[in-house]
Design a protein around this motif. Sequence first.
Motif, PDB file in Angstrom:
ATOM      1  N   ASP A  10       0.823  -1.204   0.000  1.00 28.93           N
ATOM      2  CA  ASP A  10       0.000   0.000   0.000  1.00 28.93           C
ATOM      3  C   ASP A  10       0.861   1.260   0.000  1.00 28.93           C
ATOM      4  N   ALA A  11       1.966   1.246   0.744  1.00 31.16           N
ATOM      5  CA  ALA A  11       2.864   2.402   0.768  1.00 31.16           C
ATOM      6  C   ALA A  11       3.510   2.616  -0.599  1.00 31.16           C
ATOM      7  N   TYR A  12       3.873   1.521  -1.259  1.00 26.01           N
ATOM      8  CA  TYR A  12       4.458   1.631  -2.596  1.00 26.01           C
ATOM      9  C   TYR A  12       3.447   2.218  -3.583  1.00 26.01           C
ATOM     10  N   ARG A  13       2.212   1.707  -3.538  1.00 21.38           N
ATOM     11  CA  ARG A  13       1.176   2.221  -4.442  1.00 21.38           C
ATOM     12  C   ARG A  13       0.894   3.695  -4.168  1.00 21.38           C
ATOM     13  N   ALA A  14       0.864   4.080  -2.902  1.00 18.91           N
ATOM     14  CA  ALA A  14       0.618   5.475  -2.554  1.00 18.91           C
ATOM     15  C   ALA A  14       1.745   6.361  -3.078  1.00 18.91           C
ATOM     16  N   ALA A  15       2.969   5.884  -2.976  1.00 19.73           N
ATOM     17  CA  ALA A  15       4.106   6.668  -3.486  1.00 19.73           C
ATOM     18  C   ALA A  15       4.028   6.817  -4.998  1.00 19.73           C
ATOM     19  N   GLN A  16       3.581   5.777  -5.693  1.00 12.40           N
ATOM     20  CA  GLN A  16       3.466   5.833  -7.148  1.00 12.40           C
ATOM     21  C   GLN A  16       2.384   6.826  -7.589  1.00 12.40           C
ATOM     22  N   HIS A  17       1.342   6.979  -6.781  1.00 10.18           N
ATOM     23  CA  HIS A  17       0.234   7.861  -7.135  1.00 10.18           C
ATOM     24  C   HIS A  17       0.332   9.231  -6.472  1.00 10.18           C
ATOM     25  N   GLY A  18       1.388   9.458  -5.707  1.00  9.15           N
ATOM     26  CA  GLY A  18       1.574  10.745  -5.055  1.00  9.15           C
ATOM     27  C   GLY A  18       0.611  10.982  -3.903  1.00  9.15           C
ATOM     28  N   GLU A  19       0.140   9.923  -3.296  1.00  7.26           N
ATOM     29  CA  GLU A  19      -0.792  10.021  -2.179  1.00  7.26           C
ATOM     30  C   GLU A  19      -0.041   9.810  -0.865  1.00  7.26           C
ATOM     31  N   PRO A  20      -0.625  10.238   0.253  1.00  8.13           N
ATOM     32  CA  PRO A  20       0.041   9.985   1.539  1.00  8.13           C
ATOM     33  C   PRO A  20       0.027   8.492   1.873  1.00  8.13           C
ATOM     34  N   THR A  21       1.056   8.065   2.548  1.00 10.09           N
ATOM     35  CA  THR A  21       1.141   6.640   2.899  1.00 10.09           C
ATOM     36  C   THR A  21       0.156   6.323   4.022  1.00 10.09           C
ATOM     37  N   PRO A  22      -0.382   5.115   4.028  1.00 14.56           N
ATOM     38  CA  PRO A  22      -1.307   4.727   5.101  1.00 14.56           C
ATOM     39  C   PRO A  22      -0.544   4.530   6.411  1.00 14.56           C
ATOM     40  N   PRO A  23      -1.243   4.605   7.536  1.00 18.31           N
ATOM     41  CA  PRO A  23      -0.554   4.384   8.813  1.00 18.31           C
ATOM     42  C   PRO A  23      -0.114   2.935   8.937  1.00 18.31           C
ATOM     43  N   PRO A  24       0.985   2.682   9.621  1.00 16.96           N
ATOM     44  CA  PRO A  24       1.445   1.303   9.797  1.00 16.96           C
ATOM     45  C   PRO A  24       0.450   0.484  10.608  1.00 16.96           C
ATOM     46  N   PRO A  25       0.490  -0.830  10.453  1.00 17.09           N
ATOM     47  CA  PRO A  25      -0.436  -1.681  11.201  1.00 17.09           C
ATOM     48  C   PRO A  25      -0.251  -1.507  12.707  1.00 17.09           C
ATOM     49  N   GLY A  26      -1.356  -1.475  13.427  1.00 22.06           N
ATOM     50  CA  GLY A  26      -1.306  -1.359  14.872  1.00 22.06           C
ATOM     51  C   GLY A  26      -1.334   0.063  15.392  1.00 22.06           C
ATOM     52  N   THR A  27      -1.373   1.044  14.500  1.00 18.07           N
ATOM     53  CA  THR A  27      -1.319   2.438  14.931  1.00 18.07           C
ATOM     54  C   THR A  27      -2.536   2.819  15.756  1.00 18.07           C
ATOM     55  N   HIS A  28      -3.708   2.359  15.363  1.00 18.31           N
ATOM     56  CA  HIS A  28      -4.945   2.778  16.022  1.00 18.31           C
ATOM     57  C   HIS A  28      -5.547   1.689  16.904  1.00 18.31           C
TER      58      HIS A  28
END
Length: 68
Positions: A10-28
């Motif tokens: 998901d972080a890779y896809r977000a970087a490719q589309h110029g979107e913010p990266t999702p929070p890491p697992p366990g954050t919330h």
Amino acid sequence: MNAMHQHLFDAYRAAQHGEPTPPPPGTHDVATLRAVRDHRRFRRVLAGRPARGGLLAAVTRRLGQGPS
């Protein structure tokens, strides 16, 4: 695939589309557990039972009574 692998994809896809990266697992996790606890307390009040207590209080009461 575990949650960390999915996060990396998901972080890779977000970087490719110029979107913010999702929070890491366990954050919330803690916030989610608190929300569940608060909701259960709210439902207990609506049902006319004490807001505090639950399973731990019930077990403590049982153990405190001694053998029947």
